[in-house]
Design a protein around this motif. Structure first.
Motif, PDB file in Angstrom:
ATOM      1  N   GLY A 265       0.812  -1.212   0.000  1.00 22.66           N
ATOM      2  CA  GLY A 265       0.000   0.000   0.000  1.00 22.66           C
ATOM      3  C   GLY A 265       0.845   1.262   0.000  1.00 22.66           C
ATOM      4  N   ALA A 266       1.907   1.255   0.813  1.00 19.70           N
ATOM      5  CA  ALA A 266       2.809   2.407   0.845  1.00 19.70           C
ATOM      6  C   ALA A 266       3.495   2.592  -0.504  1.00 19.70           C
ATOM      7  N   TRP A 267       3.893   1.476  -1.116  1.00 15.90           N
ATOM      8  CA  TRP A 267       4.548   1.519  -2.438  1.00 15.90           C
ATOM      9  C   TRP A 267       3.631   2.125  -3.492  1.00 15.90           C
ATOM     10  N   PHE A 268       2.363   1.670  -3.535  1.00 19.86           N
ATOM     11  CA  PHE A 268       1.446   2.190  -4.536  1.00 19.86           C
ATOM     12  C   PHE A 268       1.068   3.645  -4.257  1.00 19.86           C
ATOM     13  N   THR A 269       0.873   3.973  -2.977  1.00 17.76           N
ATOM     14  CA  THR A 269       0.543   5.359  -2.619  1.00 17.76           C
ATOM     15  C   THR A 269       1.679   6.293  -3.009  1.00 17.76           C
ATOM     16  N   TRP A 270       2.920   5.862  -2.828  1.00 14.21           N
ATOM     17  CA  TRP A 270       4.059   6.679  -3.228  1.00 14.21           C
ATOM     18  C   TRP A 270       4.041   6.929  -4.733  1.00 14.21           C
ATOM     19  N   GLY A 271       3.583   5.951  -5.500  1.00 15.47           N
ATOM     20  CA  GLY A 271       3.453   6.150  -6.936  1.00 15.47           C
ATOM     21  C   GLY A 271       2.467   7.262  -7.257  1.00 15.47           C
ATOM     22  N   CYS A 272       1.370   7.327  -6.502  1.00 18.35           N
ATOM     23  CA  CYS A 272       0.388   8.404  -6.687  1.00 18.35           C
ATOM     24  C   CYS A 272       0.989   9.757  -6.292  1.00 18.35           C
ATOM     25  N   ILE A 273       1.770   9.764  -5.202  1.00 15.29           N
ATOM     26  CA  ILE A 273       2.431  10.998  -4.772  1.00 15.29           C
ATOM     27  C   ILE A 273       3.438  11.455  -5.814  1.00 15.29           C
ATOM     28  N   ALA A 274       4.168  10.501  -6.396  1.00 21.70           N
ATOM     29  CA  ALA A 274       5.146  10.837  -7.442  1.00 21.70           C
ATOM     30  C   ALA A 274       4.444  11.452  -8.654  1.00 21.70           C
ATOM     31  N   LEU A 275       3.257  10.954  -8.979  1.00 21.67           N
ATOM     32  CA  LEU A 275       2.480  11.534 -10.077  1.00 21.67           C
ATOM     33  C   LEU A 275       2.123  12.986  -9.761  1.00 21.67           C
ATOM     34  N   TYR A 276       1.725  13.240  -8.518  1.00 20.92           N
ATOM     35  CA  TYR A 276       1.393  14.599  -8.096  1.00 20.92           C
ATOM     36  C   TYR A 276       2.612  15.522  -8.201  1.00 20.92           C
ATOM     37  N   ARG A 277       3.758  15.042  -7.749  1.00 20.91           N
ATOM     38  CA  ARG A 277       4.967  15.862  -7.787  1.00 20.91           C
ATOM     39  C   ARG A 277       5.377  16.180  -9.220  1.00 20.91           C
ATOM     40  N   ARG A 278       5.246  15.218 -10.110  1.00 23.82           N
ATOM     41  CA  ARG A 278       5.580  15.476 -11.509  1.00 23.82           C
ATOM     42  C   ARG A 278       4.618  16.486 -12.123  1.00 23.82           C
ATOM     43  N   SER A 279       3.352  16.432 -11.709  1.00 22.90           N
ATOM     44  CA  SER A 279       2.373  17.365 -12.258  1.00 22.90           C
ATOM     45  C   SER A 279       2.679  18.797 -11.830  1.00 22.90           C
ATOM     46  N   LEU A 280       3.259  18.974 -10.643  1.00 22.42           N
ATOM     47  CA  LEU A 280       3.595  20.316 -10.162  1.00 22.42           C
ATOM     48  C   LEU A 280       4.668  20.963 -11.026  1.00 22.42           C
ATOM     49  N   HIS A 281       5.547  20.131 -11.581  1.00 22.08           N
ATOM     50  CA  HIS A 281       6.659  20.651 -12.380  1.00 22.08           C
ATOM     51  C   HIS A 281       6.355  20.614 -13.875  1.00 22.08           C
ATOM     52  N   GLY A 282       5.096  20.330 -14.208  1.00 23.92           N
ATOM     53  CA  GLY A 282       4.718  20.303 -15.616  1.00 23.92           C
ATOM     54  C   GLY A 282       5.376  19.190 -16.398  1.00 23.92           C
ATOM     55  N   ASP A 283       5.729  18.106 -15.715  1.00 20.53           N
ATOM     56  CA  ASP A 283       6.390  16.977 -16.374  1.00 20.53           C
ATOM     57  C   ASP A 283       5.388  16.270 -17.280  1.00 20.53           C
ATOM     58  N   THR A 284       5.723  16.150 -18.556  1.00 21.30           N
ATOM     59  CA  THR A 284       4.812  15.504 -19.502  1.00 21.30           C
ATOM     60  C   THR A 284       4.958  13.984 -19.508  1.00 21.30           C
ATOM     61  N   SER A 285       6.047  13.467 -18.949  1.00 22.80           N
ATOM     62  CA  SER A 285       6.233  12.014 -18.886  1.00 22.80           C
ATOM     63  C   SER A 285       5.662  11.494 -17.570  1.00 22.80           C
ATOM     64  N   LEU A 286       4.342  11.452 -17.496  1.00 20.74           N
ATOM     65  CA  LEU A 286       3.676  11.148 -16.226  1.00 20.74           C
ATOM     66  C   LEU A 286       3.667   9.657 -15.888  1.00 20.74           C
ATOM     67  N   LYS A 287       4.022   8.795 -16.858  1.00 18.43           N
ATOM     68  CA  LYS A 287       4.120   7.353 -16.621  1.00 18.43           C
ATOM     69  C   LYS A 287       2.791   6.785 -16.112  1.00 18.43           C
ATOM     70  N   GLU A 288       1.686   7.168 -16.770  1.00 20.56           N
ATOM     71  CA  GLU A 288       0.369   6.744 -16.323  1.00 20.56           C
ATOM     72  C   GLU A 288       0.212   5.221 -16.391  1.00 20.56           C
ATOM     73  N   MET A 289       0.671   4.615 -17.475  1.00 17.60           N
ATOM     74  CA  MET A 289       0.468   3.180 -17.634  1.00 17.60           C
ATOM     75  C   MET A 289       1.289   2.368 -16.640  1.00 17.60           C
ATOM     76  N   ARG A 290       2.419   2.912 -16.240  1.00 13.69           N
ATOM     77  CA  ARG A 290       3.186   2.222 -15.200  1.00 13.69           C
ATOM     78  C   ARG A 290       2.397   2.210 -13.901  1.00 13.69           C
ATOM     79  N   LEU A 291       1.760   3.322 -13.554  1.00 14.06           N
ATOM     80  CA  LEU A 291       0.955   3.388 -12.342  1.00 14.06           C
ATOM     81  C   LEU A 291      -0.273   2.493 -12.465  1.00 14.06           C
ATOM     82  N   PHE A 292      -0.845   2.425 -13.654  1.00 16.79           N
ATOM     83  CA  PHE A 292      -1.986   1.540 -13.902  1.00 16.79           C
ATOM     84  C   PHE A 292      -1.591   0.089 -13.653  1.00 16.79           C
ATOM     85  N   ARG A 293      -0.450  -0.315 -14.177  1.00 17.88           N
ATOM     86  CA  ARG A 293       0.009  -1.694 -13.962  1.00 17.88           C
ATOM     87  C   ARG A 293       0.380  -1.934 -12.505  1.00 17.88           C
ATOM     88  N   ASP A 294       0.970  -0.934 -11.855  1.00 15.83           N
ATOM     89  CA  ASP A 294       1.309  -1.073 -10.435  1.00 15.83           C
ATOM     90  C   ASP A 294       0.060  -1.292  -9.584  1.00 15.83           C
TER      91      ASP A 294
END
Length: 320
Positions: A265-294
C-alpha cells in the motif's frame, strides 16, 4: 497468354473452413465479455471464499462460484459493449471491438447479453445454491449496466467512483456463496476494491484522455487538471491502505498479511504521490500506464495475502 476477364471471373474464391469461421465467431462473442477485465474481478472472489471458510472451501462450490462469477461479469460487460458501441467506434483504443467491426450485430449482442445474464443468475440459484449470492449477482449486473453504463458514465466525472461499486461485489458474492451471510470482513474487502478503483482507472483515463474527450465521456482526467486528479488518487489510496489494515483486527489476520498490506500500500501510494509531484513541475512524462500496472500488482498482492493468511497460523506455529 493473358487471361481475359471471363476467365478470371471463373476462378473460384477461396473458401473459409467452417471450423475457422466458427472459431472467429466464438472469439468475437467472448470479446464482448471482456475476459481480461473479468480475470481481475475473480482475483477478489477466491480470497473472499477462503477467508469465509477459514481455509479451502469445497472444491465444487469454488469452481461453480468462479464460473458463475465469470458468466455474470461477462454478461454485464456484454451489455456494456452493446450500449457503448457508439463510443467504442470513435475511440482509437476500442475501434477493433466486435460491435464496431461488424463481427457481431447489435441484435445478436443484445440477445447474447440477456442469455448469459439468465444463465448466470440461474447458475448461482440452482448450482451454487445461494439465494444471497444470486441476489448480489443481480445487483452487480444492474449496478454496472444501469448505474454505471447507462446513467453515470456519460454524465459525471465521478462515474468510475460510484459505478465501480459493481466491481467490488465479487468479494461479497464469494463470501455469501460460502456462508449464505455477510459480515464485516467481506465489506472491508469490498471497500478495499472501492477505494482502489479510482487510482487504478484514472491513470488509464489520463493515457487515453483525447479518446475520452473525443467521445464526450467526462472522465475526471478529461475535465480536471492532472494535479487535482493526483490529489484525489492519493486520498483514495490512503483510504484503501487504512481499510486494508482495519481488516487485521477485524478478520484476525496475521502479521504477514499486515506487512504485505502496509508495504504494498505504501509503495502504490508513493506512486500516486510521485504523479502529483511530476504534475507540479509540468512533467509531460507522467508514466500513467506504469501506475496503472502497479495498481494491478498491488491488488493482486493484497488479495493473495488474504488468500494464504488463513493457512499461516499453523505454518508459523510449526516453524516456531
Amino acid at each position: 497468354m493473358p487471361l481475359n476477364a471471363s476467365a478470371v471471373s471463373d476462378v473460384p474464391a477461396p473458401t473459409v473452413p467452417r471450423w475457422l469461421h466458427a472459431t472467429r465467431r466464438v472469439k468475437a462473442y467472448v470479446a464482448l465479455m471482456k475476459p481480461r477485465v473479468i480475470e481481475l474481478l475473480l482475483v477478489t472472489t477466491l480470497p473472499a471464499m477462503v477467508l469465509a471458510a477459514d481455509g479451502w472451501p469445497p472444491v465444487g462450490l469454488t469452481i461453480l462460484t468462479l464460473v458463475g462469477g465469470f458468466l455474470s461479469a461477462g454478461a454485464a460487460n456484454a451489455f456494456n459493449s452493446y450500449i457503448d458501441r457508439d463510443i467504442d467506434a470513435v475511440m482509437k483504443r476500442t475501434r477493433r471491438r466486435p460491435l464496431v467491426t461488424g463481427e457481431v450485430t447489435p441484435r445478436a449482442a443484445l440477445v447474447f447479453a440477456w442469455s448469459v445474464t439468465i444463465v448466470s443468475v440461474l447458475w448461482f440459484w440452482v448450482l451454487v445454491g445461494s439465494p444471497l449470492a444470486t441476489l448480489l449477482t443481480v445487483l452487480a449486473i444492474l449496478g454496472y449496466v444501469v448505474g454505471y453504463t447507462m446513467i453515470l458514465k456519460r454524465r459525471t466525472a465521478q462515474n468510475i467512483v460510484w459505478g465501480g461499486i459493481a466491481g467490488c461485489m465479487p468479494a461479497l458474492i464469494g463470501w455469501a456463496a460460502v456462508t449464505e451471510s455477510l459480515a464485516w470482513e467481506p465489506f472491508l474487502l469490498f471497500l478495499i476494491v472501492f477505494f482502489w478503483t479510482p487510482p487504478h482507472y484514472w491513470p488509464l483515463s489520463m493515457k487515453f484522455k483525447r479518446d475520452y474527450a473525443h467521445a464526450e465521456v467526462p472522465m475526471l482526467p478529461v475535465v480536471a487538471s492532472t494535479r487535482r486528479v493526483a490529489i484525489e488518487m492519493i486520498a483514495y489510496a490512503v483510504a484503501m491502505v487504512v481499510t486494508s489494515l482495519i481488516l487485521v483486527p477485524v478478520g484476525g489476520m496475521t502479521w504477514v498479511y499486515a506487512a504485505i498490506a502496509l508495504g504494498s500500500g505504501a509503495w502504490f501510494t508513493w506512486g500516486c504521490i510521485a504523479l502529483y509531484r511530476r504534475s507540479l513541475h509540468g512533467d509531460t512524462s507522467l508514466k500513467e500506464m506504469r501506475l496503472f500496472r502497479d495498481s494491478i500488482v498491488y491488488l493482486t498482492l493484497v488479495f493473495a495475502a488474504v488468500l494464504v493468511d488463513p493457512f499461516l497460523p499453523d505454518v508459523l506455529t510449526a516453524w516456531s
